[in-house]
Design an enzyme around this catalytic site. Structure first.
Site, short mmCIF file in Angstrom:
data_model
loop_
_atom_site.label_atom_id
_atom_site.label_comp_id
_atom_site.label_asym_id
_atom_site.label_seq_id
_atom_site.Cartn_x
_atom_site.Cartn_y
_atom_site.Cartn_z
N VAL A 162 0.80 -1.07 0.06
CA VAL A 162 0.02 -0.07 0.03
C VAL A 162 0.80 1.25 0.00
CG1 VAL A 162 -1.73 1.26 1.35
CG2 VAL A 162 -2.00 -1.29 1.06
N ASP A 179 -7.57 -4.52 17.38
CA ASP A 179 -6.63 -3.70 17.74
C ASP A 179 -6.88 -2.45 16.60
OD1 ASP A 179 -4.40 -2.64 18.88
OD2 ASP A 179 -2.97 -3.92 17.33
N LYS A 195 -6.88 0.99 15.46
CA LYS A 195 -6.11 2.10 15.85
C LYS A 195 -5.50 3.10 14.64
CE LYS A 195 -1.96 -0.27 16.78
NZ LYS A 195 -0.95 -0.65 18.12
N ASN A 214 -2.83 1.19 12.32
CA ASN A 214 -3.33 0.09 11.71
C ASN A 214 -4.31 0.48 10.37
OD1 ASN A 214 -1.72 -1.70 12.95
ND2 ASN A 214 -3.53 -2.26 14.49
#
Length: 223
Positions: free
Chosen positions: A58, A101, A103, A106
């Site tokens: 990415v 998770d 956040k 991420n």
């Protein structure tokens, strides 16, 4: 010949078997999720005693990097990013995968504004759960995870991702963490009450954003 991103564990399999088992679970969870706002997992392998996971590459930084650089994001930009992540999470939840998770670190943001959720390393996959989470254990990132994750990460449901996403939106539009302290237990104690109003920090924010964020950040997931 394609350009990819490779996640390599720092420890050898003989040194930390659970970490390698989590990598396998991450791959199983991620490969079920073909969604434009989720980073695709492509392959998994072992080179000697080193495990690795191959993801699509990415070309963009994390939401955390954007917040650090800009101090806080304009409401419209933040909502656009969070809405895409919400769509990704809804898709995952429909397939019995809980991220656990969520956040800013991420969430990857491409130059064109597209957002992609990554790192399913702590995901709970009800389809392929190999039971790596002990009862009464905590799992996640304290500043962003729901209070129920502190004492029972094994028993959480999709609502913990909603909480974390709201905490991420709060951080994006204010530049502040909704709850911040030096230790996880101190953070948990703060989560028993409402965070400081986002509009108290940034008066120009909309009332509807504030209502949505504060509603999702309630300490009791049943409310």
């Amino acid at each position: 010949g394609a350009h990819v991103a490779i996640k390599v564990l720092r420890t050898k399999m003989s040194e930390n078997l659970p970490a390698h088992q989590r990598l396998v679970q991450e791959f199983k969870a991620a490969t079920q999720l073909e969604h434009p706002n989720i980073v695709r997992a492509l392959d998994i392998g072992i080179d000697g005693s080193v495990s690795y996971l191959v993801y699509e590459l990415v070309e963009g930084g994390s939401l955390a990097d954007r917040i650090d650089a800009a101090r806080r994001l304009p409401e419209a930009d933040a909502v656009r990013i969070i809405t895409q992540v919400a769509q990704a999470l809804h898709y995952a939840h429909q397939r019995n995968v809980i991220h656990r998770d969520v956040k800013p670190d991420n969430i990857l943001v491409l130059p064109d504004g597209r957002a992609k959720l990554t790192d399913f390393g702590l995901a709970k996959d009800f389809n392929n759960d190999i039971d790596l989470t002990r009862p009464s254990s905590a799992l996640g990132t304290p500043n962003f995870m729901g209070p129920e994750q502190f004492g029972n990460a094994k028993g959480v449901d999709a609502r913990c991702d909603v909480y974390s996403l709201a905490a991420t939106l709060y951080n994006a539009v204010t530049g502040r963490l909704p709850f911040d302290a030096r230790t996880p237990l101190a953070i948990l104690a703060l989560k028993e009450r409402e965070p400081l109003s986002p509009r108290a920090l940034v008066p120009g924010l909309s009332r509807r954003l504030e209502v949505a964020v504060q509603g999702a950040l309630r300490s009791d997931p049943d409310l």
